[in-house]
Design a protein around this motif. Structure first.
Motif, PDB file in Angstrom:
ATOM      1  N   TYR A  90      10.106   2.115 -18.164  1.00 49.34           N
ATOM      2  CA  TYR A  90       9.539   1.277 -17.521  1.00 49.34           C
ATOM      3  C   TYR A  90       8.826   2.020 -16.437  1.00 49.34           C
ATOM      4  N   THR A  91       7.846   1.405 -15.979  1.00 48.91           N
ATOM      5  CA  THR A  91       6.983   1.877 -14.889  1.00 48.91           C
ATOM      6  C   THR A  91       7.123   0.897 -13.736  1.00 48.91           C
ATOM      7  N   ALA A  92       7.253   1.576 -12.587  1.00 44.47           N
ATOM      8  CA  ALA A  92       7.199   0.818 -11.494  1.00 44.47           C
ATOM      9  C   ALA A  92       5.875   1.013 -10.652  1.00 44.47           C
ATOM     10  N   ILE A  93       5.104   0.087 -10.182  1.00 50.07           N
ATOM     11  CA  ILE A  93       3.872   0.204  -9.671  1.00 50.07           C
ATOM     12  C   ILE A  93       3.846  -0.429  -8.277  1.00 50.07           C
ATOM     13  N   THR A  94       3.404   0.439  -7.236  1.00 50.65           N
ATOM     14  CA  THR A  94       3.231  -0.354  -6.009  1.00 50.65           C
ATOM     15  C   THR A  94       1.611  -0.338  -5.570  1.00 50.65           C
ATOM     16  N   VAL A  95       1.243  -1.428  -5.283  1.00 49.31           N
ATOM     17  CA  VAL A  95       0.077  -1.646  -4.578  1.00 49.31           C
ATOM     18  C   VAL A  95       0.019  -2.260  -3.306  1.00 49.31           C
ATOM     19  N   ILE A  96      -0.734  -1.418  -2.391  1.00 48.52           N
ATOM     20  CA  ILE A  96      -0.695  -1.666  -0.907  1.00 48.52           C
ATOM     21  C   ILE A  96      -2.183  -2.406  -0.620  1.00 48.52           C
ATOM     22  N   ILE A  97      -1.999  -3.694  -0.295  1.00 44.51           N
ATOM     23  CA  ILE A  97      -3.246  -4.553   0.165  1.00 44.51           C
ATOM     24  C   ILE A  97      -3.604  -4.982   1.632  1.00 44.51           C
ATOM     25  N   ASP A  98      -4.419  -5.037   2.035  1.00 46.22           N
ATOM     26  CA  ASP A  98      -4.830  -5.890   3.253  1.00 46.22           C
ATOM     27  C   ASP A  98      -4.944  -7.328   3.231  1.00 46.22           C
ATOM     28  N   ALA A  99      -3.339  -7.901   3.520  1.00 45.05           N
ATOM     29  CA  ALA A  99      -3.372  -9.265   2.859  1.00 45.05           C
ATOM     30  C   ALA A  99      -4.079 -10.048   4.240  1.00 45.05           C
ATOM     31  N   SER A 100      -4.624 -11.059   3.853  1.00 47.28           N
ATOM     32  CA  SER A 100      -5.001 -12.234   4.944  1.00 47.28           C
ATOM     33  C   SER A 100      -4.486 -13.437   5.128  1.00 47.28           C
ATOM     34  N   SER A 101      -3.561 -13.833   4.006  1.00 50.01           N
ATOM     35  CA  SER A 101      -2.799 -14.921   4.164  1.00 50.01           C
ATOM     36  C   SER A 101      -1.767 -15.112   3.089  1.00 50.01           C
ATOM     37  N   ARG A 102      -0.606 -16.105   3.399  1.00 45.73           N
ATOM     38  CA  ARG A 102       0.386 -16.182   2.677  1.00 45.73           C
ATOM     39  C   ARG A 102      -0.189 -17.012   1.233  1.00 45.73           C
ATOM     40  N   GLU A 103      -1.147 -17.838   1.248  1.00 49.24           N
ATOM     41  CA  GLU A 103      -1.784 -18.037  -0.178  1.00 49.24           C
ATOM     42  C   GLU A 103      -2.241 -17.284  -0.925  1.00 49.24           C
ATOM     43  N   GLN A 104      -2.685 -16.351  -0.239  1.00 48.52           N
ATOM     44  CA  GLN A 104      -3.492 -15.117  -1.104  1.00 48.52           C
ATOM     45  C   GLN A 104      -2.116 -14.269  -1.679  1.00 48.52           C
ATOM     46  N   LEU A 105      -1.107 -14.191  -0.964  1.00 45.90           N
ATOM     47  CA  LEU A 105       0.123 -13.499  -1.999  1.00 45.90           C
ATOM     48  C   LEU A 105       0.450 -14.344  -2.670  1.00 45.90           C
ATOM     49  N   ARG A 134       5.521   5.100 -10.864  1.00 50.00           N
ATOM     50  CA  ARG A 134       6.688   5.830 -11.201  1.00 50.00           C
ATOM     51  C   ARG A 134       7.530   5.450 -12.185  1.00 50.00           C
ATOM     52  N   PRO A 135       7.650   6.457 -13.265  1.00 49.55           N
ATOM     53  CA  PRO A 135       8.125   5.903 -14.493  1.00 49.55           C
ATOM     54  C   PRO A 135       9.837   6.120 -14.244  1.00 49.55           C
ATOM     55  N   SER A 136      10.421   5.130 -14.968  1.00 47.41           N
ATOM     56  CA  SER A 136      11.829   5.244 -14.863  1.00 47.41           C
ATOM     57  C   SER A 136      12.372   6.459 -15.585  1.00 47.41           C
ATOM     58  N   LYS A 137      13.807   6.532 -15.208  1.00 47.64           N
ATOM     59  CA  LYS A 137      14.441   7.778 -15.593  1.00 47.64           C
ATOM     60  C   LYS A 137      14.336   7.898 -17.111  1.00 47.64           C
ATOM     61  N   ALA A 138      14.347   7.064 -17.944  1.00 43.87           N
ATOM     62  CA  ALA A 138      14.104   7.239 -19.531  1.00 43.87           C
ATOM     63  C   ALA A 138      12.548   7.160 -19.914  1.00 43.87           C
ATOM     64  N   GLY A 139      11.686   6.637 -18.899  1.00 45.59           N
ATOM     65  CA  GLY A 139      10.459   6.287 -19.186  1.00 45.59           C
ATOM     66  C   GLY A 139      10.226   5.092 -19.996  1.00 45.59           C
ATOM     67  N   LYS A 178       5.189  -4.842  -5.278  1.00 46.79           N
ATOM     68  CA  LYS A 178       5.863  -4.044  -6.331  1.00 46.79           C
ATOM     69  C   LYS A 178       5.851  -4.658  -7.572  1.00 46.79           C
ATOM     70  N   VAL A 179       5.636  -4.044  -8.678  1.00 47.26           N
ATOM     71  CA  VAL A 179       5.326  -4.549  -9.853  1.00 47.26           C
ATOM     72  C   VAL A 179       6.290  -3.611 -10.891  1.00 47.26           C
ATOM     73  N   MET A 180       6.932  -4.260 -11.975  1.00 46.57           N
ATOM     74  CA  MET A 180       7.633  -3.534 -12.805  1.00 46.57           C
ATOM     75  C   MET A 180       7.301  -4.055 -14.227  1.00 46.57           C
ATOM     76  N   GLY A 181       7.022  -2.863 -15.359  1.00 53.80           N
ATOM     77  CA  GLY A 181       6.575  -3.519 -16.486  1.00 53.80           C
ATOM     78  C   GLY A 181       6.946  -2.236 -17.446  1.00 53.80           C
ATOM     79  N   ARG A 182       7.099  -2.877 -18.814  1.00 56.66           N
ATOM     80  CA  ARG A 182       7.314  -1.835 -19.904  1.00 56.66           C
ATOM     81  C   ARG A 182       6.436  -0.841 -19.761  1.00 56.66           C
ATOM     82  N   THR A 183       6.463   0.495 -19.863  1.00 59.28           N
ATOM     83  CA  THR A 183       5.441   1.596 -19.830  1.00 59.28           C
ATOM     84  C   THR A 183       4.431   1.517 -20.981  1.00 59.28           C
TER      85      THR A 183
END
Length: 88
Positions: free
Chosen positions: A56-71, A49-54, A17-22
């Protein structure tokens, strides 16, 4: 924490999950960073998904994680970007 002590069992699906300015390029930036470490993103793996005021944007990326080092590498690259305010 070593991989033996991790609560995660690899390989597994993992939501980043990542958040940044829109901005029009925020999704593209996040996907580019994640793809450096997980090149095989599935269709529908990215949602935003944008924040209520627009401001900021929250982004979710689902990956197939292979190791802790990768994450760890993904989180290091995400938090190094000045466009990303937070990565969970």
């Amino acid at each position: 924490m070593s991989e033996e002590q991790s609560l995660l069992e690899f390989p597994c699906q993992f939501a980043i999950k990542v958040m940044g300015r829109t901005s029009p390029d925020l999704d593209v930036l996040v996907v580019e960073i994640v793809r450096r470490h997980s090149p095989d993103l599935r269709e529908g793996a990215v949602t935003s998904r944008p924040s209520k005021a627009g401001n900021y944007t929250a982004i979710t990326v689902i990956i197939d994680a292979s190791s802790r080092e990768q994450l760890d590498a993904i989180y290091r690259d995400l938090t190094a970007s000045p466009h990303i305010l937070m990565a969970l």
